[in-house]
Design a protein around this motif. Structure first.
Motif, PDB file in Angstrom:
ATOM      1  N   VAL A 285       0.856  -1.192   0.000  1.00  0.00           N
ATOM      2  CA  VAL A 285       0.000   0.000   0.000  1.00  0.00           C
ATOM      3  C   VAL A 285       0.887   1.235   0.000  1.00  0.00           C
ATOM      4  O   VAL A 285       1.917   1.279   0.673  1.00  0.00           O
ATOM      5  N   LYS A 286       0.484   2.241  -0.765  1.00  0.00           N
ATOM      6  CA  LYS A 286       1.283   3.452  -0.870  1.00  0.00           C
ATOM      7  C   LYS A 286       0.398   4.663  -0.606  1.00  0.00           C
ATOM      8  O   LYS A 286      -0.680   4.783  -1.190  1.00  0.00           O
ATOM      9  N   ILE A 287       0.833   5.527   0.283  1.00  0.00           N
ATOM     10  CA  ILE A 287       0.120   6.781   0.458  1.00  0.00           C
ATOM     11  C   ILE A 287       1.032   7.894  -0.042  1.00  0.00           C
ATOM     12  O   ILE A 287       2.201   7.965   0.326  1.00  0.00           O
ATOM     13  N   THR A 288       0.511   8.691  -0.949  1.00  0.00           N
ATOM     14  CA  THR A 288       1.377   9.664  -1.634  1.00  0.00           C
ATOM     15  C   THR A 288       1.548  10.933  -0.808  1.00  0.00           C
ATOM     16  O   THR A 288       0.888  11.122   0.219  1.00  0.00           O
ATOM     17  N   ALA A 289       2.432  11.787  -1.287  1.00  0.00           N
ATOM     18  CA  ALA A 289       2.872  12.973  -0.550  1.00  0.00           C
ATOM     19  C   ALA A 289       1.707  13.786   0.014  1.00  0.00           C
ATOM     20  O   ALA A 289       0.732  14.064  -0.685  1.00  0.00           O
ATOM     21  N   GLY A 290       1.819  14.098   1.285  1.00  0.00           N
ATOM     22  CA  GLY A 290       0.890  15.039   1.894  1.00  0.00           C
ATOM     23  C   GLY A 290      -0.476  14.492   2.301  1.00  0.00           C
ATOM     24  O   GLY A 290      -1.222  15.141   3.020  1.00  0.00           O
ATOM     25  N   LYS A 291      -0.813  13.259   1.873  1.00  0.00           N
ATOM     26  CA  LYS A 291      -2.127  12.693   2.215  1.00  0.00           C
ATOM     27  C   LYS A 291      -2.198  12.311   3.697  1.00  0.00           C
ATOM     28  O   LYS A 291      -1.177  12.013   4.312  1.00  0.00           O
ATOM     29  N   LYS A 292      -3.429  12.276   4.240  1.00  0.00           N
ATOM     30  CA  LYS A 292      -3.596  11.932   5.650  1.00  0.00           C
ATOM     31  C   LYS A 292      -4.679  10.881   5.844  1.00  0.00           C
ATOM     32  O   LYS A 292      -5.733  10.955   5.218  1.00  0.00           O
ATOM     33  N   LEU A 293      -4.433   9.933   6.734  1.00  0.00           N
ATOM     34  CA  LEU A 293      -5.439   8.915   7.071  1.00  0.00           C
ATOM     35  C   LEU A 293      -5.447   8.756   8.585  1.00  0.00           C
ATOM     36  O   LEU A 293      -4.393   8.591   9.203  1.00  0.00           O
ATOM     37  N   LYS A 294      -6.637   8.743   9.192  1.00  0.00           N
ATOM     38  CA  LYS A 294      -6.678   8.589  10.642  1.00  0.00           C
ATOM     39  C   LYS A 294      -7.846   7.693  11.041  1.00  0.00           C
ATOM     40  O   LYS A 294      -8.990   7.957  10.685  1.00  0.00           O
ATOM     41  N   GLY A 295      -7.541   6.609  11.738  1.00  0.00           N
ATOM     42  CA  GLY A 295      -8.592   5.753  12.273  1.00  0.00           C
ATOM     43  C   GLY A 295      -8.725   5.975  13.762  1.00  0.00           C
ATOM     44  O   GLY A 295      -8.149   6.916  14.315  1.00  0.00           O
ATOM     45  N   GLU A 296      -9.481   5.111  14.407  1.00  0.00           N
ATOM     46  CA  GLU A 296      -9.575   5.179  15.865  1.00  0.00           C
ATOM     47  C   GLU A 296      -8.831   3.996  16.448  1.00  0.00           C
ATOM     48  O   GLU A 296      -8.777   2.930  15.841  1.00  0.00           O
ATOM     49  N   LEU A 297      -8.303   4.146  17.657  1.00  0.00           N
ATOM     50  CA  LEU A 297      -7.566   3.048  18.280  1.00  0.00           C
ATOM     51  C   LEU A 297      -8.443   1.803  18.398  1.00  0.00           C
ATOM     52  O   LEU A 297      -7.969   0.682  18.260  1.00  0.00           O
ATOM     53  N   ASN A 298      -9.745   1.980  18.654  1.00  0.00           N
ATOM     54  CA  ASN A 298     -10.600   0.792  18.763  1.00  0.00           C
ATOM     55  C   ASN A 298     -11.287   0.446  17.436  1.00  0.00           C
ATOM     56  O   ASN A 298     -12.172  -0.384  17.391  1.00  0.00           O
ATOM     57  N   HIS A 299     -10.896   1.137  16.377  1.00  0.00           N
ATOM     58  CA  HIS A 299     -11.380   0.749  15.053  1.00  0.00           C
ATOM     59  C   HIS A 299     -10.402   1.251  13.993  1.00  0.00           C
ATOM     60  O   HIS A 299     -10.679   2.207  13.275  1.00  0.00           O
ATOM     61  N   PRO A 300      -9.232   0.594  13.923  1.00  0.00           N
ATOM     62  CA  PRO A 300      -8.221   1.056  12.971  1.00  0.00           C
ATOM     63  C   PRO A 300      -8.727   0.918  11.531  1.00  0.00           C
ATOM     64  O   PRO A 300      -9.468  -0.015  11.218  1.00  0.00           O
ATOM     65  N   ILE A 301      -8.330   1.841  10.698  1.00  0.00           N
ATOM     66  CA  ILE A 301      -8.649   1.760   9.271  1.00  0.00           C
ATOM     67  C   ILE A 301      -7.781   0.668   8.633  1.00  0.00           C
ATOM     68  O   ILE A 301      -6.597   0.575   8.929  1.00  0.00           O
ATOM     69  N   VAL A 302      -8.375  -0.138   7.764  1.00  0.00           N
ATOM     70  CA  VAL A 302      -7.601  -1.146   7.036  1.00  0.00           C
ATOM     71  C   VAL A 302      -7.574  -0.777   5.562  1.00  0.00           C
ATOM     72  O   VAL A 302      -8.625  -0.527   4.969  1.00  0.00           O
ATOM     73  N   ILE A 303      -6.386  -0.717   4.993  1.00  0.00           N
ATOM     74  CA  ILE A 303      -6.274  -0.403   3.572  1.00  0.00           C
ATOM     75  C   ILE A 303      -5.853  -1.658   2.827  1.00  0.00           C
ATOM     76  O   ILE A 303      -4.851  -2.289   3.156  1.00  0.00           O
ATOM     77  N   GLU A 304      -6.620  -1.988   1.817  1.00  0.00           N
ATOM     78  CA  GLU A 304      -6.447  -3.254   1.120  1.00  0.00           C
ATOM     79  C   GLU A 304      -5.131  -3.317   0.336  1.00  0.00           C
ATOM     80  O   GLU A 304      -4.659  -2.295  -0.164  1.00  0.00           O
ATOM     81  N   LYS A 305      -4.613  -4.537   0.234  1.00  0.00           N
ATOM     82  CA  LYS A 305      -3.399  -4.842  -0.518  1.00  0.00           C
ATOM     83  C   LYS A 305      -3.319  -4.098  -1.859  1.00  0.00           C
ATOM     84  O   LYS A 305      -4.263  -4.100  -2.626  1.00  0.00           O
ATOM     85  N   GLY A 306      -2.178  -3.488  -2.105  1.00  0.00           N
ATOM     86  CA  GLY A 306      -1.939  -2.897  -3.419  1.00  0.00           C
ATOM     87  C   GLY A 306      -2.569  -1.527  -3.659  1.00  0.00           C
ATOM     88  O   GLY A 306      -2.384  -0.956  -4.737  1.00  0.00           O
ATOM     89  N   THR A 307      -3.288  -1.004  -2.674  1.00  0.00           N
ATOM     90  CA  THR A 307      -3.951   0.298  -2.868  1.00  0.00           C
ATOM     91  C   THR A 307      -2.930   1.434  -2.963  1.00  0.00           C
ATOM     92  O   THR A 307      -1.925   1.431  -2.256  1.00  0.00           O
ATOM     93  N   VAL A 308      -3.200   2.385  -3.810  1.00  0.00           N
ATOM     94  CA  VAL A 308      -2.406   3.622  -3.833  1.00  0.00           C
ATOM     95  C   VAL A 308      -3.343   4.767  -3.487  1.00  0.00           C
ATOM     96  O   VAL A 308      -4.416   4.904  -4.082  1.00  0.00           O
ATOM     97  N   ILE A 309      -2.970   5.517  -2.475  1.00  0.00           N
ATOM     98  CA  ILE A 309      -3.853   6.595  -2.012  1.00  0.00           C
ATOM     99  C   ILE A 309      -3.247   7.945  -2.398  1.00  0.00           C
ATOM    100  O   ILE A 309      -2.091   8.204  -2.090  1.00  0.00           O
TER     101      ILE A 309
END
Lengths: 374, 400, 374, 400
Positions: free
Chosen positions: A350-374
């Motif tokens: 998984v790749k997150i490109t420059a400057g992007k932001k992702l935030k989950g919760e400790l009791n519900h972490p975000i899952v990003i699927e295999k091979g995703t580019v954000i």
């Protein structure tokens, strides 16, 4: 060394509560602890205990699993006689529910079990992650003259109430199992079954044969639980650290616990090393601007940014000014310059490109699927 | 045994006495390098990546460690049914045996081994250079130019040329003269000690050289000049890239430090040209919340509680809280206690620097230690620097 | 040496006409020639041609096949990079009909094909048994600048008429394939396709992707035949001995042909050795009363009786006064004292006890199922 | 390296000069035997079948053939990541090297190798005996009797006892005396050259023996008597079964013939105790309609058109139509032409007996050949016996 014991790894394990993580793979192939897959722990425990004939009941076909296992060389199980056998399965699709139909696959591979040369069989799943040597359980089994010995971890009744999707049992004073519950909503027992069973190989063959011919479909229920009164089933306590991976939340929490030095020490060294497929990555590289604290970092990673309370698998790149917090980044993940992730699980590639932001919760972490580019 | 087009022979017998305590129990090619490797991983991985799967490793000094490290060659995918890697110590005949008299003698003594594979070409390599090179291109050039021998050369700074074997070439890269460490070099193309020979030609020169009393039986000093004199076709193959002979403690230390810049000349992270090594079976390393690590390489199994700057940590190293490690190389399973200071040092395998000890500080010398003149402090294997000890720069601590 | 070629073995091969022989195993795992399985020939041809990355599209799960392949060590294909990959299949049950749905499995393993490092891909099935080096076909492919090169064996039109269940094609004068028929009842062509295709790996990926997205299900029909006009498909002749195993009768006849010294020599030695799983049996033992003529005998056999025009696999026992004629006895078969078999195929582990007799017809040999005791 | 309970060391350096042409280019343990094996397959397979997976093979005479045969040990499933099989030629130190002075010296020189595995027990084996034995039972007995050394013994006929090393034992199988080739044997328990030692005890005796000037550094002659003198606990382990030292051409021939009876004493067909060997990659053999084969072993890849009686055919042998081969051993890829006669002969690898030639007939001697006195005709490797030649019994044909 348990030269007289064969190992059987039963991968018919429900993985409903894992979301995207088990979309491409069985539970046993989930990446864990920066460079392993769950199955590495049971395989290593087996070989560290001297077991050299191991069959894997694979519950469906998976390239993730067969690629990982390949020849068994990494576990020194590429042998002419005995060794590692990935047994074929007639299961299609994901394993679900509390009573998976594993007996069909046991039955269709009965030949393999029958023709093995060892006197005893040790069964295990892959989701009870721990570092254990089975010798003590083996001698307990002999001493008790037990028909079956099942390993357990004792919980306080308060802790036990919080468990779900597990098999629990009660024992009498002499250790004999007297009651067993599979996936109770409210448990009345405090002993969590590790789903590891030791028995005579011939008994195993008989149990499978007898159960299948009476319409049985589930090993734990039809071969073990139904025989509590007929057979001498004993419980043997495991006192070490147990990471039972039975839901995504659990997976996330147990991953984070590895950052505690004592737990790190126990799970990786207590009774022997944990083996896995070697990837031949260079050591991790910390560049000039790296700021890393409380993290687990695997080889091949290159870090120029900030990482805290996180797990970086092999070959992860954290670019300058990126920030990774409370996150798990699997193999070859990439955090672009200035990107920020918090409470996130990145599957492989998984790749997150420059400057992007992702935030989950400790009791519900975000899952990003295999091979995703954000 | 199927015949093989090209067999590689790695000269790995060097004692490397200028590496001091590092080679006390190890041949030079077995010395750890770059946070997880040993020096010989480089030529072995180059062979595998170049598609050469029959490799003889010629050992003599401390052969057992090298033999047990190489094992059956699994790490380099050289555990083959046909070919693969063979460890070849000097051969003892009924009348006795002795160490190889020179690099050429080492190959001469193993003619029978080479003939087993009936190769067209033989690739001769040193076991103690750090570089990444695709030998198949060199082999292609050797074939294309119909050479009898092809020698890999690298441009070195003119002022250093007199430290190397220099090739003087014609315009089409044909070698017309070879000068070993010339005082007035006419050229700056240094031999890298990497040779491709057409085997029948080399075989006849080796056989001729073996019976000479005056020869030192060395490729550079004897075989190459003899081949030039014999009018054989010798060509240079130009290599551009990182290449380093790690023959001294300073150059060994420098080569490690070279890896630590943000864009090092030697890229170990290239998935198309991996350097393979025996895996230590260690978990990912842990960085505690008290740690700070910059400009460093950290391998598996390390536990870091202190500060690490511009350093290389091998597998299983422990750095205690408050410790400061700078410009240093810490070998496998060594431990640096809390609040210890380690400056420009090489800490040997399984050695322990106890809490509060200081190494490489320009303060008084409290412990008996012989001296070293590179500014580097070198601690041997399995030693303990006791708590609060201070050791100056340039010290050498080793067990006799 | 074709270092720039990956191999793909497609086991979606119909085995309707094999009776009991394919009950427990796919066609590729049929024991043949005294110590091999069919797949050994294509595997050995691949490695003898220098191919070191081989994927097997396995058409269902089979322990016979995975046990046989294990780590790929026997073929020197137990490698870190490249090597042998038994690709998972979603097929259940036996492969039937002329147009097996192999494209689903091609498609679900597209990742593997995509990530391979070789420029070309060579496809083959397992049923065209021969001893071939692919170098000539490779250079032909380059020289013709072909998109696809398909290998064929030329038959006279009379011979061609007698073939069934095969793919035939016609070529123009320059070798370009101009017409193709899959399983024709009456063929109009004389070139039998060996079902071996060489093409650029990227073209293969594109063909699979394009066919599947247009509802294609069968590789030969949807990727090859439908593209005869769009792509430059060339035929390359194979002039050696071909044993195409496509029915039980054919299997029996081609087995018997191996007793001809010239054919034995060609099939086992023409372009390299045929590798198989080593069983570590002692040499065959001829006892005092043995009378053996015109037979192929594998190691581990012990013969005290009479054997003629027969093939004995590894570990076969022929007791005193027993008589074996025109028969194939697979691994560990046992012919009791005085027993007689004629025109019979014994699958593995079949035992005929003292004095019993079995006789089939040359054009309809009796097949005895694995493990039977008579 | 994980520690191993027991390490096996196989003494495989023997030249076996009494095997004549058979060992011209091969050490004795590498000599082919029994239609597909080499002699060393027996101790190696015994090790594997006994669960011992760390084996050192000590070579010295013609080590390359043995090294390349053993390779990485795949054939015996000894290609392990930890342990496995190691080929150990004599070690050359800087000052030179020499052949082992005796069996004990061979182990002494490899103390470092053994210590790498930190074993409790060391099993010492010969590389030139034919037998099947489960060493784990012997190890169990060694532990149960708390012995320092346990020596495997076999009952030999009394009249032959004076040819062996004889163990005189007390009633509980404790060894009280050892006599090497006694003229008047008190016992018929011969040492098989199979020893289990508790490693620390052996280590100290080896170290003591090494500095002795008068010792011949041999287990039987020196170490065992020294241990008896030192009051160590030495026990005998009785072995019953087939055991043969194939040290001469006669005994080699006999041991092969022993396999040909309908119920041989050495069963090679037992699936629970396979003898593993490097597979030649050959197809099943073909027996033509003109052939007749009785009382024989025939291996893979053979083509038989003629008559074979009481003989052993190795892989890839060709027997032409009308040829008669009797009481003979035909090594790999040898060929016997049409109508040739071969009686009581050993035909070397890749040799060719052309059509109509006759070997081992008591007729006139047409070809120059040295003599042999066993009644056996021995033809070396890669030789041709030309058409219609007749060679008498007892002839030896070999290349100088």
């Amino acid at each position: 060394m348990l030269k007289n014991v064969m190992g059987l790894i039963n991968l018919h394990e429900s993985h409903e509560s894992f979301r995207e993580i088990t979309k491409h793979r069985p539970l046993a192939a989930i990446p864990f602890a920066g460079r392993y897959r769950l199955i590495d722990f049971v395989l290593s425990n087996f070989i560290n205990s001297g077991i050299t004939n191991v069959g894997i009941l694979s519950a469906g076909n998976s390239r993730a699993l067969s690629d990982h296992i390949r020849s068994g060389k990494e576990w020194d199980l590429a042998r002419k006689r005995d060794g590692l056998f990935l047994l074929p399965s007639w299961q299609t699709g994901a394993v679900q529910g509390s009573f998976p139909s594993d007996l069909t696959d046991f039955f269709s591979n009965l030949d393999y079990i029958k023709s093995s040369r060892q006197r005893f069989a040790l069964l295990s799943g892959s989701r009870a992650v721990c570092n254990i040597n089975y010798e003590a359980a083996y001698y307990y089994h002999l001493e008790k003259k037990a028909d079956i010995t099942v390993l357990y971890k004792e919980y306080t009744s308060a802790e036990a109430k919080s468990l779900s999707g597990v098999t629990m049992f009660k024992t009498a004073g002499d250790g004999r199992v007297v009651d067993m519950e599979i996936c109770p909503v409210n448990t009345h027992s405090s002993k969590l079954s590790l789903e590891m069973y030791l028995m005579d190989r011939h008994l195993l063959v008989d149990l499978i044969d007898a159960s299948v011919s009476r319409g049985g479909t589930n090993f734990a229920r039809d071969c073990i639980m139904k025989n509590i009164e007929n057979l001498k089933i004993y419980g043997f306590p495991f006192n070490g650290y147990l990471a039972r991976i039975d839901s995504l939340q659990n997976y996330f929490n147990h991953s984070m616990k590895l950052l505690t030095p004592e737990i790190w020490q126990e799970i990786f060294f207590a009774n022997g090393s944990i083996y896995t497929k070697v990837k031949d990555e260079a050591p991790a590289k910390y560049q000039r601007d790296a700021v890393v604290t409380s993290s687990l970092v695997a080889n091949g990673s290159v870090i120029a940014g900030n990482v805290e309370n996180s797990i970086l698998f092999r070959g992860v790149k954290v670019h300058k000014d990126a920030r990774v917090s409370n996150s798990i980044v699997m193999q070859k993940g990439e955090i672009g310059p200035g990107a920020v992730i918090e409470n996130v699980i990145f599957d492989k590639d998984v790749k997150i490109t420059a400057g992007k932001k992702l935030k989950g919760e400790l009791n519900h972490p975000i899952v990003i699927e295999k091979g995703t580019v954000i | 045994m199927r015949s093989k087009e090209c067999v590689a022979m790695i000269l790995a017998g060097g004692q490397g006495s200028r590496l001091g305590a590092l080679t006390k129990k190890l041949a030079k090619p077995a010395v750890p390098f770059g946070g997880k490797y040993r020096i010989i991983d480089f030529p072995l991985s180059n062979c595998y990546n170049s598609g050469i799967n029959t490799v003889g490793v010629l050992t003599q000094y401390q052969p057992l460690a090298l033999h047990s490290y190489i094992g059956i060659g699994s790490a380099w995918d050289l555990d083959r049914r046909e070919g693969g890697v063979y460890v070849l110590p000097p051969y003892v005949r009924e009348k006795g045996g002795e160490w190889y008299k020179g690099t050429a003698d080492a190959i001469f003594q193993n003619i029978n081994f080479i003939e087993m594979f009936n190769p067209e070409y033989v690739l001769i390599l040193s076991g103690d250079h750090i570089y990444k090179m695709d030998y198949s291109f060199m082999l292609d050039k050797h074939k294309a130019s119909q050479a009898d021998a092809t020698i890999a050369v690298i441009e070195v700074p003119w002022e250093e040329a007199s430290r190397f074997g220099i090739m003087n070439t014609s315009e089409d890269d044909r070698i017309i003269e070879f000068e070993e460490k010339p005082k007035k070099p006419k050229n700056n193309l240094a031999s890298m000690g990497v040779y491709v020979f057409s085997w029948p030609v080399l075989r006849s020169y080796l056989t001729g050289d073996a019976i000479s009393d005056i020869s030192s039986h060395d490729f550079g000093k004897d075989i190459i000049p003899q081949m030039l004199a014999g009018n054989e076709r010798l060509c240079a193959y130009r290599f551009a890239g990182y290449w380093k002979d790690v023959g001294t403690v300073e150059s060994f230390w420098e080569a490690n430090m070279d890896l630590l810049s943000d864009e090092p000349a030697l890229d170990l992270y290239d998935p198309d040209w991996r350097i393979y090594s025996v895996s230590p079976t260690q978990p990912p390393h842990v960085i505690a919340n008290t740690a700070r690590v910059v400009c460093s390489m950290v391998s598996e199994g390390c536990q870091v509680f202190g500060q690490v700057e511009n350093s290389v940590l091998f597998p299983g190293v422990y750095i205690g809280e408050g410790a400061k490690v700078k410009d240093s190389i810490v070998m496998p399973y060594a431990s640096i206690g809390a609040n210890a200071i380690v400056n420009k040092a090489i800490i040997g395998r399984k050695s322990s620097v106890e809490f509060g000890a200081q190494l490489g500080v320009n303060d008084q010398l409290e412990q008996e230690a012989s001296r070293w003149f590179s500014g580097i402090t070198l601690i041997g294997e399995n030693l303990t620097v006791t708590s609060e000890t201070k050791i100056k720069r340039n010290a050498l601590l080793t067990r006799l």
